[in-house]
Design a protein around this motif. Sequence first.
Motif, PDB file in Angstrom:
ATOM      1  N   VAL A  19      95.448  -3.361 -10.366  1.00  0.00           N
ATOM      2  CA  VAL A  19      96.067  -3.619 -11.665  1.00  0.00           C
ATOM      3  C   VAL A  19      96.788  -4.961 -11.593  1.00  0.00           C
ATOM      4  CG1 VAL A  19      97.803  -2.837 -13.320  1.00  0.00           C
ATOM      5  CG2 VAL A  19      96.339  -1.170 -12.154  1.00  0.00           C
ATOM      6  N   ILE A  20      96.473  -5.844 -12.534  1.00  0.00           N
ATOM      7  CA  ILE A  20      97.176  -7.128 -12.631  1.00  0.00           C
ATOM      8  C   ILE A  20      98.440  -6.868 -13.442  1.00  0.00           C
ATOM      9  CG2 ILE A  20      97.050  -9.495 -13.495  1.00  0.00           C
ATOM     10  CD1 ILE A  20      93.968  -9.265 -13.134  1.00  0.00           C
ATOM     11  N   PRO A  21      99.614  -7.248 -12.929  1.00  0.00           N
ATOM     12  CA  PRO A  21     100.861  -6.983 -13.653  1.00  0.00           C
ATOM     13  C   PRO A  21     100.821  -7.493 -15.101  1.00  0.00           C
ATOM     14  CG  PRO A  21     101.333  -7.771 -11.444  1.00  0.00           C
ATOM     15  CD  PRO A  21      99.847  -7.931 -11.657  1.00  0.00           C
ATOM     16  N   ALA A  22     101.443  -6.746 -15.997  1.00  0.00           N
ATOM     17  CA  ALA A  22     101.420  -7.051 -17.432  1.00  0.00           C
ATOM     18  C   ALA A  22     101.912  -8.468 -17.725  1.00  0.00           C
ATOM     19  CB  ALA A  22     102.258  -6.026 -18.199  1.00  0.00           C
ATOM     20  N   GLU A  23     102.983  -8.906 -17.073  1.00  0.00           N
ATOM     21  CA  GLU A  23     103.509 -10.249 -17.313  1.00  0.00           C
ATOM     22  C   GLU A  23     102.470 -11.313 -16.976  1.00  0.00           C
ATOM     23  OE1 GLU A  23     107.324 -13.109 -16.194  1.00  0.00           O
ATOM     24  OE2 GLU A  23     106.984 -11.290 -15.015  1.00  0.00           O
ATOM     25  N   ALA A  24     101.748 -11.118 -15.881  1.00  0.00           N
ATOM     26  CA  ALA A  24     100.699 -12.068 -15.490  1.00  0.00           C
ATOM     27  C   ALA A  24      99.585 -12.071 -16.530  1.00  0.00           C
ATOM     28  CB  ALA A  24     100.140 -11.714 -14.116  1.00  0.00           C
ATOM     29  N   ARG A  25      99.148 -10.884 -16.964  1.00  0.00           N
ATOM     30  CA  ARG A  25      98.082 -10.801 -17.976  1.00  0.00           C
ATOM     31  C   ARG A  25      98.496 -11.504 -19.259  1.00  0.00           C
ATOM     32  NH1 ARG A  25      98.232  -5.238 -16.579  1.00  0.00           N
ATOM     33  NH2 ARG A  25      98.901  -4.784 -18.710  1.00  0.00           N
ATOM     34  N   GLU A  26      99.731 -11.297 -19.689  1.00  0.00           N
ATOM     35  CA  GLU A  26     100.220 -11.918 -20.935  1.00  0.00           C
ATOM     36  C   GLU A  26     100.310 -13.430 -20.803  1.00  0.00           C
ATOM     37  OE1 GLU A  26     103.888  -9.879 -21.680  1.00  0.00           O
ATOM     38  OE2 GLU A  26     102.861  -7.963 -22.029  1.00  0.00           O
ATOM     39  N   GLU A  27     100.965 -13.905 -19.757  1.00  0.00           N
ATOM     40  CA  GLU A  27     101.166 -15.351 -19.587  1.00  0.00           C
ATOM     41  C   GLU A  27      99.861 -16.098 -19.338  1.00  0.00           C
ATOM     42  OE1 GLU A  27     104.215 -16.588 -16.888  1.00  0.00           O
ATOM     43  OE2 GLU A  27     105.709 -15.278 -17.819  1.00  0.00           O
ATOM     44  N   LEU A  28      98.922 -15.459 -18.633  1.00  0.00           N
ATOM     45  CA  LEU A  28      97.667 -16.124 -18.291  1.00  0.00           C
ATOM     46  C   LEU A  28      96.558 -15.841 -19.302  1.00  0.00           C
ATOM     47  CD1 LEU A  28      97.789 -15.437 -14.453  1.00  0.00           C
ATOM     48  CD2 LEU A  28      98.440 -17.536 -15.661  1.00  0.00           C
ATOM     49  N   GLY A  29      96.840 -15.005 -20.274  1.00  0.00           N
ATOM     50  CA  GLY A  29      95.847 -14.712 -21.309  1.00  0.00           C
ATOM     51  C   GLY A  29      94.655 -13.920 -20.805  1.00  0.00           C
ATOM     52  N   ILE A  30      94.891 -13.015 -19.872  1.00  0.00           N
ATOM     53  CA  ILE A  30      93.809 -12.194 -19.337  1.00  0.00           C
ATOM     54  C   ILE A  30      93.737 -10.910 -20.159  1.00  0.00           C
ATOM     55  CG2 ILE A  30      92.957 -10.932 -17.329  1.00  0.00           C
ATOM     56  CD1 ILE A  30      94.527 -12.954 -15.595  1.00  0.00           C
ATOM     57  N   GLU A  31      92.554 -10.662 -20.734  1.00  0.00           N
ATOM     58  CA  GLU A  31      92.382  -9.493 -21.594  1.00  0.00           C
ATOM     59  C   GLU A  31      91.405  -8.508 -20.966  1.00  0.00           C
ATOM     60  OE1 GLU A  31      91.243 -10.877 -25.446  1.00  0.00           O
ATOM     61  OE2 GLU A  31      93.004 -12.163 -25.630  1.00  0.00           O
ATOM     62  N   ALA A  32      91.480  -7.260 -21.418  1.00  0.00           N
ATOM     63  CA  ALA A  32      90.586  -6.218 -20.911  1.00  0.00           C
ATOM     64  C   ALA A  32      89.131  -6.652 -21.107  1.00  0.00           C
ATOM     65  CB  ALA A  32      90.845  -4.904 -21.645  1.00  0.00           C
ATOM     66  N   GLY A  33      88.310  -6.436 -20.108  1.00  0.00           N
ATOM     67  CA  GLY A  33      86.896  -6.780 -20.175  1.00  0.00           C
ATOM     68  C   GLY A  33      86.582  -8.220 -19.823  1.00  0.00           C
ATOM     69  N   GLU A  34      87.602  -9.034 -19.591  1.00  0.00           N
ATOM     70  CA  GLU A  34      87.379 -10.444 -19.261  1.00  0.00           C
ATOM     71  C   GLU A  34      86.825 -10.571 -17.849  1.00  0.00           C
ATOM     72  OE1 GLU A  34      89.517 -14.701 -19.821  1.00  0.00           O
ATOM     73  OE2 GLU A  34      90.609 -12.903 -20.277  1.00  0.00           O
ATOM     74  N   LYS A  35      85.860 -11.485 -17.684  1.00  0.00           N
ATOM     75  CA  LYS A  35      85.272 -11.714 -16.359  1.00  0.00           C
ATOM     76  C   LYS A  35      86.230 -12.527 -15.501  1.00  0.00           C
ATOM     77  CE  LYS A  35      80.480 -11.370 -17.510  1.00  0.00           C
ATOM     78  NZ  LYS A  35      79.490 -10.954 -16.562  1.00  0.00           N
ATOM     79  N   LEU A  36      86.350 -12.095 -14.253  1.00  0.00           N
ATOM     80  CA  LEU A  36      87.186 -12.777 -13.283  1.00  0.00           C
ATOM     81  C   LEU A  36      86.338 -13.120 -12.067  1.00  0.00           C
ATOM     82  CD1 LEU A  36      90.234 -10.348 -13.461  1.00  0.00           C
ATOM     83  CD2 LEU A  36      89.992 -12.526 -14.636  1.00  0.00           C
ATOM     84  N   VAL A  37      86.689 -14.208 -11.390  1.00  0.00           N
ATOM     85  CA  VAL A  37      85.993 -14.641 -10.184  1.00  0.00           C
ATOM     86  C   VAL A  37      86.919 -14.342  -9.010  1.00  0.00           C
ATOM     87  CG1 VAL A  37      85.013 -16.628  -8.977  1.00  0.00           C
ATOM     88  CG2 VAL A  37      84.781 -16.443 -11.452  1.00  0.00           C
ATOM     89  N   VAL A  38      86.343 -13.810  -7.927  1.00  0.00           N
ATOM     90  CA  VAL A  38      87.140 -13.432  -6.762  1.00  0.00           C
ATOM     91  C   VAL A  38      86.652 -14.217  -5.549  1.00  0.00           C
ATOM     92  CG1 VAL A  38      87.834 -11.526  -5.253  1.00  0.00           C
ATOM     93  CG2 VAL A  38      87.403 -11.100  -7.690  1.00  0.00           C
TER      94      VAL A  38
END
Length: 103
Positions: A19-38
């Motif tokens: 789980v990505i912390p809510a503050e990080a998701r909000e500030e970085l604009g990460i939304e559910a279903g968004e593709k991420l690179v690892v």
Amino acid sequence: MHHGKFYGSTVMGERGQVVIPAEAREELGIEAGEKLVVFGNKRKGVVIIFKSEVMTRFADMIFRKSRFFEEMFTADSPQERAGQAGTPREKKGDPEKKDDPEE
């Protein structure tokens, strides 16, 4: 220059989900279903996750720069490489560029 921010910690679940912390998701604009690179470094035990659009922008920049260098290194003369004698396409008789002004 910004060097990042600590958003907290998380725990990986049994199915490998994090789980990505809510503050990080909000500030970085990460939304559910968004593709991420690892990316990771096994020896150092480091995992880096970022939005895939960052990779797309980076790749676009690399391709733009590679075209610039390709044109620069395929020029016929040092003057062409310096941009003083026209573009390489103009010198090599590019079919898209008409040589006869009356055509």
